[in-house]
Design an enzyme around this catalytic site. Structure first.
Site: not given
Ligand code: MIG
Length: 785
Positions: A404, A407, A488
């Site tokens: 996650d 980017e 998201d």
């Molecule tokens: O700042 O890890 O897209 O699936 O549950 C949020 C917490 C960070 C974004 C991800 C989401 C995940 C969440 N993350």
């Protein structure tokens, strides 16, 4: 706002336009055009694949092929004919021709029917400072697709698509920059499809007739234009070649195409156990549970929380005993924590693996662990080191990794304040020093190369079994390394509806293993929305429920008995269809074929399908018309040419036609194409659960006027790498209909894998069934009408 350090090309420099061709020379598969200082190089890689490069200063920079799986030299040499007239130079392959105008350097392609495509319009290729661009005509009837992850409609004419990975957490219908950056465009008109892969990892942008409805334009930074033109008479041919170029996915373990349950977060091992137990007690199939960021100690990557997750090995083992695989999230930001015996930070500093700015100062930003630093995944040794950090996870049985925030998503001040999103300075050096890359060039690769590191690590540390890797960010070819989810979304009807075109364009962009959070991430789903979303989720190649911190519980049983029963039935339907889905995944590994497809993929000559976004195909046989709006109980459905059977009632229709389908909450309209062959499993509570003693193959009559149909069913053990050494099995089914009978011919089983001894049942739906001991021999089954 900092506008993310974006360095714009200098507008005080003049725009330069390619001049006329002065001379040319051919070497091997390449033709070089000398156009004054600038040079063009056209490479013929395959009969339907041509690479075009422009160097404004005539010097070819070394190209680093982070996304290219097949370099120029690796393509089987293919002949071409070069011919010249006073006006133009033509390069002809077996199936296309490239013509370059002598006077202007403008380039155009011609299909076997003499139709022009990918035709440069003045000024053609041009540049200013380090920005390079090309302009091409939008021909009559042309429609645009691909470009990776996109919001909005399926068809993209009139829009702008920028490729620069960002954490687009608040995306809506009009958002441009997304988590994924895939500069691949597909252009379709009846009988002619072409693809353009802009081979640039720098910021790039496609304007698809927004500024001028007569032309589309692509531009990028980096000083050199490099793009591939792929020709096909239909989309499947273009996707096949594009994925040969940028890579195809490996076979996932079979469990990874079952149902996944996730939440931000299941906060303790007790809670995870309770969720798992609930699935089994309620008899709702599920294979995978995801652990989000709260399993860690203060969000320190590669740690476990000492109290809430005090015994992860026992947790994972207990889950495994119940048939669950466990996936852990891994974020790239490493807590900045000197002198604290935090091995990951200490190791990164000791080996100098972190991103620094041009002056050598360590870059930091703020993410979940607060002040954080970032590995430079462009360096192979960093990917190796990072990958090895996964070993303690794989040792206790973690079977998948979820990447996650890659980017990368970074804030300029501690979370909580309304910070600004930042990333590394664009001139920060990255990658092996001798290659001289800067962040501007590799920004779009951050998540991509992180996922690559995870994927390679999982294979290294779990060599006996296939693993699952999931990423949020990626570049072209990301499917080689990882499945992708769309970030998201929101628990609102528009996001349910938008999920299908988004995933279909990902599939057309060569990334088949994709999904959206079922139920929606931000916000609270209503029972009705959740039920509909589970129906749609059954169609997603990646079927995962997930929801955000602070939202209501979104597990299938949290919306009352009626919705629970709907969820159970649709998850069970997914499990029945697993042999079919698995075969589609195999096709994806061999031809890059999308699993979830827009109708236009199967019916490219039917222009009615070009803008249909909310009806989809799963593979060649199944078409779904899911309900994506509230309060609906009937649904208009367009059925393209051919005969279609209602999955639920068996009623048949002759397309092209428009019908009104019954769609009460319990039902998602689903249709099967005449002649379909669909292998089905017995439903277990998880993929491996002893359902192997019977294989059912359903066949739908092709119809008297229907052509014979063929389907190859792929099987293997579903988890090992044995398939790479020939331990697979394929069985070919041929179906034809005569005046008095339907004949199902089953070919001899191929390959070295033998399924456990089982009964095979072939059912021609509405006609009859025959069963036999499945010994792998060929046979011909006759079903009298
Ligand atoms: O700042 O890890 O897209 O699936 O549950 C949020 C917490 C960070 C974004 C991800 C989401 C995940 C969440 N993350």
């Amino acid at each position: 706002m900092l506008e993310n350090f974006r360095q714009l090309p200098r507008n005080d420099r003049p725009v330069s336009v390619l001049g006329g061709v002065r001379s040319l020379h051919t070497h091997g598969r390449h033709v070089d055009f000398d156009c004054g200082e600038a040079k063009i190089r056209v490479g013929v890689l395959a009969p339907n694949l041509v690479r075009v490069r422009l160097s404004p200063d005539g010097q070819w920079k070394p190209r680093r092929s982070w996304a290219i799986a097949a370099e120029d030299e690796s393509w089987t040499p293919t002949g071409f004919e070069l011919s010249e007239t006073p006006e133009e130079i033509a390069i002809a392959t077996e199936c296309m021709e490239v013509r370059v105008r002598r006077e202007s350097g403008l380039l155009a392609c011609i299909d076997p029917q003499g139709r022009e495509f990918a035709r440069d319009l003045a000024p053609g290729m041009h540049w200013r400072d380090r920005r390079v661009a090309a302009v091409k005509a939008i021909e009559a009837q042309e429609c645009f697709y691909g470009l990776g992850q996109r919001t909005g409609l399926l068809e993209k004419r009139g829009t702008v698509a920028t490729n620069w990975t960002v954490d687009s957490l608040d995306y809506d219908l009009l958002t441009d920059e997304m988590y994924q950056a895939i500069p691949f465009l597909m252009v379709l008109r009846p009988g002619l499809t072409y693809g353009i892969f802009l081979n640039s990892t720098y910021w790039s942008r496609f304007d698809l007739g927004e500024a001028d409805p007569n032309c589309w334009r692509m531009e990028t930074d980096g000083g050199e234009l490099d793009y591939y033109i792929i020709y096909g008479s239909q989309p499947s041919a273009v996707v096949a070649t594009y994925t040969q170029l940028t890579g195809r996915p490996p076979l996932p373990p079979k469990w990874a195409i079952g149902y996944h349950q996730s939440r931000w977060s299941y906060e303790s091992q007790d809670e995870v156990r309770a969720i798992a137990r609930e699935f089994r007690d309620r008899r709702i199939p599920c294979d995978v549970i995801h652990l989000d960021i709260d399993y860690m100690r203060g969000y320190r990557v590669f740690t476990w929380h000492p109290h809430r997750f005090s015994d992860p090995a026992a947790l994972v083992a207990d889950l495994r005993a119940e048939g669950f695989k466990t996936v852990t999230i891994v974020d790239p930001g490493i807590k900045y924590e000197p002198d604290a015996d935090y091995e990951v930070f200490d190791g990164a500093i000791a080996s100098d693996y972190l991103v620094r700015d041009r002056s050598g100062k360590l870059f930091h930003g703020y993410v979940w662990p607060d002040k954080a630093v970032f590995p430079d995944f462009v360096r192979p040794e960093v990917r190796q080191w990072w990958g090895d950090l996964h070993q303690p996870l794989t040792e206790i049985g973690i079977a998948g990794i979820w990447n996650d925030m890659n980017e990368p998503a970074i804030a300029d001040r501690p979370f909580g304040d309304p910070g600004t999103k930042i990333w590394f300075p664009e001139d920060a050096p990255q990658g092996p020093p001798e290659e001289g890359a800067t962040h501007a060039e590799v920004h779009n690769l951050y998540g991509h190369l992180m996922a690559r590191s995870s994927s390679e690590a999982m294979e290294r540390h779990r060599p006996e079994a296939r693993s699952f890797v999931l990423t949020r960010s990626g570049y072209a070819g990301i499917g080689r390394w990882s499945a992708v989810w769309m970030g998201d979304n929101q628990s609102r009807w528009e996001y349910l509806e938008m999920s299908l075109p988004m995933l279909c364009n990902m599939g057309l962009s060569g990334v088949p293993f994709v999904g959206c959070d079922i139920g929606g991430f931000f916000g609270n789903a209503t029972p009705e929305l959740f039920a509909r979303w589970m129906q749609v989720g059954m169609l997603y190649p990646l079927m995962r429920g997930h929801s955000a911190l602070g939202t209501r519980s979104h597990e299938p049983w949290c919306f009352g008995d009626r919705v629970e029963q709907i969820c159970r039935e649709f998850i069970e339907l997914r499990y029945r269809l697993l042999p079919y889905f698995y075969t589609l995944f195999w096709e994806a590994t061999t031809a890059g074929t999308p699993i979830l497809r827009p109708l236009l993929y199967e019916f490219p000559d039917d222009e009615q399908t070009y803008t249909i976004a909310d009806r989809v195909m799963v593979g060649p046989w199944l078409m779904a018309a899911p309900v994506c709006r509230p309060g609906v109980s009937t649904q208009a459905v367009y059925l393209p040419a051919g005969v279609w059977y209602d999955w639920w009632t068996g009623q048949h229709y002759r397309g092209p036609t428009q019908i009104l389908a019954e769609a009460p909450l319990e039902r998602m309209p689903l249709y099967v194409r005449a002649g379909a062959v669909i292998p089905l499993a017995q439903v277990g509570q998880f993929v491996g659960e002893g359902a192997g003693d019977r294989l059912t193959v359903n066949v739908w009559p092709p119809g008297e006027s229907g052509l014979p149909t063929t389907f190859i069913h792929y099987e293997d053990d579903g988890e090992s790498f044995g398939y790479r050494e020939g331990d697979w099995a394929t069985t070919t089914y041929r179906v034809r209909q005569g005046d008095r009978e339907i004949v199902v011919e089953i070919g001899e089983r191929q390959g070295h894998w033998t399924p456990p001894s089982r009964e095979a049942v072939v059912e021609v739906v509405g006609i009859g069934r025959q069963s036999f001991e499945d010994d792998g021999r060929s046979r011909s089954l006759v079903f009298p009408l």
